[in-house]
Design a protein around this motif. Structure first.
Motif, PDB file in Angstrom:
ATOM      1  N   ASP A   1       0.820  -1.221   0.000  1.00  0.00           N
ATOM      2  CA  ASP A   1       0.000   0.000   0.000  1.00  0.00           C
ATOM      3  C   ASP A   1       0.847   1.260   0.000  1.00  0.00           C
ATOM      4  O   ASP A   1       0.595   2.187   0.763  1.00  0.00           O
ATOM      5  N   ARG A   2       1.845   1.318  -0.842  1.00  0.00           N
ATOM      6  CA  ARG A   2       2.768   2.451  -0.812  1.00  0.00           C
ATOM      7  C   ARG A   2       2.054   3.782  -1.000  1.00  0.00           C
ATOM      8  O   ARG A   2       2.290   4.744  -0.278  1.00  0.00           O
ATOM      9  N   LEU A   3       1.148   3.836  -1.964  1.00  0.00           N
ATOM     10  CA  LEU A   3       0.474   5.103  -2.254  1.00  0.00           C
ATOM     11  C   LEU A   3      -0.383   5.551  -1.072  1.00  0.00           C
ATOM     12  O   LEU A   3      -0.339   6.704  -0.654  1.00  0.00           O
TER      13      LEU A   3
ATOM     14  N   LEU B   1      -1.118   9.071   3.756  1.00  0.00           N
ATOM     15  CA  LEU B   1      -1.285   9.164   5.212  1.00  0.00           C
ATOM     16  C   LEU B   1      -0.148   9.974   5.828  1.00  0.00           C
ATOM     17  O   LEU B   1      -0.373  10.817   6.700  1.00  0.00           O
ATOM     18  N   LEU B   2       1.077   9.732   5.352  1.00  0.00           N
ATOM     19  CA  LEU B   2       2.221  10.465   5.896  1.00  0.00           C
ATOM     20  C   LEU B   2       2.096  11.956   5.584  1.00  0.00           C
ATOM     21  O   LEU B   2       2.352  12.807   6.427  1.00  0.00           O
ATOM     22  N   SER B   3       1.672  12.245   4.355  1.00  0.00           N
ATOM     23  CA  SER B   3       1.507  13.659   3.984  1.00  0.00           C
ATOM     24  C   SER B   3       0.465  14.336   4.856  1.00  0.00           C
ATOM     25  O   SER B   3       0.599  15.513   5.189  1.00  0.00           O
ATOM     26  N   SER B   4      -0.554  13.586   5.246  1.00  0.00           N
ATOM     27  CA  SER B   4      -1.616  14.194   6.042  1.00  0.00           C
ATOM     28  C   SER B   4      -1.129  14.565   7.439  1.00  0.00           C
ATOM     29  O   SER B   4      -1.791  15.298   8.155  1.00  0.00           O
TER      30      SER B   4
ATOM     31  N   GLN C   1      -2.538  11.379  14.994  1.00  0.00           N
ATOM     32  CA  GLN C   1      -3.935  11.169  14.641  1.00  0.00           C
ATOM     33  C   GLN C   1      -4.186   9.674  14.471  1.00  0.00           C
ATOM     34  O   GLN C   1      -3.271   8.905  14.190  1.00  0.00           O
ATOM     35  N   ALA C   2      -5.430   9.308  14.674  1.00  0.00           N
ATOM     36  CA  ALA C   2      -5.819   7.931  14.429  1.00  0.00           C
ATOM     37  C   ALA C   2      -6.688   7.926  13.187  1.00  0.00           C
ATOM     38  O   ALA C   2      -7.628   8.711  13.071  1.00  0.00           O
ATOM     39  N   VAL C   3      -6.345   7.086  12.231  1.00  0.00           N
ATOM     40  CA  VAL C   3      -7.072   7.099  10.970  1.00  0.00           C
ATOM     41  C   VAL C   3      -8.396   6.340  11.111  1.00  0.00           C
ATOM     42  O   VAL C   3      -9.438   6.808  10.690  1.00  0.00           O
TER      43      VAL C   3
END
Lengths: 174, 206
Positions: free
Chosen positions: A30-32, A37-40, A62-64
């Protein structure tokens, strides 16, 4: 009972340039998704950094959802480390996933992992063949020899892999 | 890294974990001094070597490619870049266990106290600032100059100048690691003293 495990380790430079992403099973493909998520998290880093006396360990960012939670670490030099924790953990062979997530991971549980990442990063900086300025967006745009901002040091990548595999709640020495 | 006079006991267990490795590196202060001294002639040699080989490739007379000024420039560039990279690495390593830098002055103090002690075994003697981004650091007995002596003052100062370039780069690299863009100039008016002038470039965002 599943134990939480690290799903992803992300290193983001001081210009918000992605330096490294390591993925761990069962999320290895799930690289993309994880790069989104990291950018967020970058905004959250920025907000927390407004408080000038904030500790390097930013704790939970944050918790997704029930499964994934993101923890952050901001070094004094502005490098951001992000660990995405998968509360359900890795699938154990022979066990049917119950789908129940373990709650109640303490923020301090991740400190050893972050410290190990920082040690690995410092070691990378001590490598004279690694030039941090070659990984900034401006430099990459201007220098045709540089293709991506990712860290290519084999040792660093191996270290990240080792940390991600070794960590579990309660592990103090990585 | 440490330059303590205490010789560390050799610990059992070999390499051990990552973190203990880092803390157990010691170095010889004499070797370190020699290295800092030899950097300067090395930079000059390299400047000549590089331009000579490119001149030979282009079919020019290797004797006449570089005049004094160009050699100076090339050596300065090399030393400054070396120092820059060293400064970046030092800050990454030695700021890890310290509280966050609150402002520019805090970062400069870290440079004057902690980093200077690490590299030159003493602190900066005097720090002046106009509170508008200019800092003047005075070291009354700058370590690399402490063993220099010469008859005529003017010539001595001129020949000592190249030994300030590496430290200049080091300051610049250290500050850039702490998110401060700066230009650094150094001069000496009397050996073994040295003054460093740091002009910080204010970022649009901050």
């Amino acid at each position: 009972m599943a134990t939480p495990s690290i799903a992803c380790i992300g290193i983001i430079g001081k210009h918000n340039n992605p330096l490294h992403i390591s993925l761990f099973p069962p999320h290895s493909k799930d690289r993309l998704k994880f790069s989104f998520l990291l950018s967020s998290c970058i905004d959250i880093f920025e907000i927390r950094a407004l408080n000038k006396t904030v500790d390097q360990d930013l704790g939970l960012l944050q918790a997704v959802d029930e499964r994934l939670a993101m923890y952050g670490w901001l070094t004094n030099t502005g490098i951001k480390f992000i660990i995405v924790v998968d509360m359900e953990g890795r699938p154990v062979p022979g066990e049917i996933s119950s789908g129940t997530a373990v709650t109640g991971l303490r923020g301090a549980d991740l400190k050893p992992a972050f410290r190990a990442i920082q040690t690995a990063y410092i070691r990378l900086l001590q490598n004279p063949f690694y030039s941090p300025d070659d990984h900034t967006p401006l430099e990459i745009a201007n220098n045709p020899l540089l293709k991506s901002s990712q860290i290519t040091s084999k040792r660093f990548i191996d270290d990240m892999r080792r940390i991600g595999d070794a960590w579990a709640p309660g592990v103090t020495n990585i | 890294m440490s330059i303590d006079s205490v010789r560390p006991a050799i610990t059992s267990g070999g390499t051990g974990s990552l973190s203990s490795d880092l803390q157990q590196t010691y170095l010889s202060s004499s070797c370190f001094d020699f290295l800092l001294i030899e950097l300067v002639p090395m930079a000059y040699r390299l400047a000549v070597d590089v331009s000579t080989s490119s001149a030979v490739a282009a079919g020019l007379n290797p004797e006449e490619v570089l005049d004094e000024e160009e050699r100076r420039e090339a050596a300065f560039y090399k030393l400054d870049l070396l120092g820059y990279r060293v400064g970046q690495g030092l800050v990454e390593r030695f700021s890890r266990d310290r509280p966050r830098f609150t402002d520019g002055l805090d970062a400069i103090k870290f440079l004057c106290k902690d980093l200077w002690t690490l590299v030159f075994r003493k602190q900066i003697d005097n720090l002046k600032t106009n509170h508008r981004g200019v800092y003047v650091l005075t070291d009354n007995s700058f370590r690399p100059f402490s063993r220099m002596s010469m008859e005529s003052g003017g010539l001595a100062l001129q020949r000592a100048q190249p030994f300030l370039w590496f430290p200049c780069g080091l300051i610049r690299g250290a500050l850039s690691s702490m998110n401060i863009n700066a230009t650094v100039q150094a001069e000496t008016s009397e050996l073994p003293g040295a003054t460093f002038q740091i002009k910080t470039v204010v970022n649009a965002k901050s």
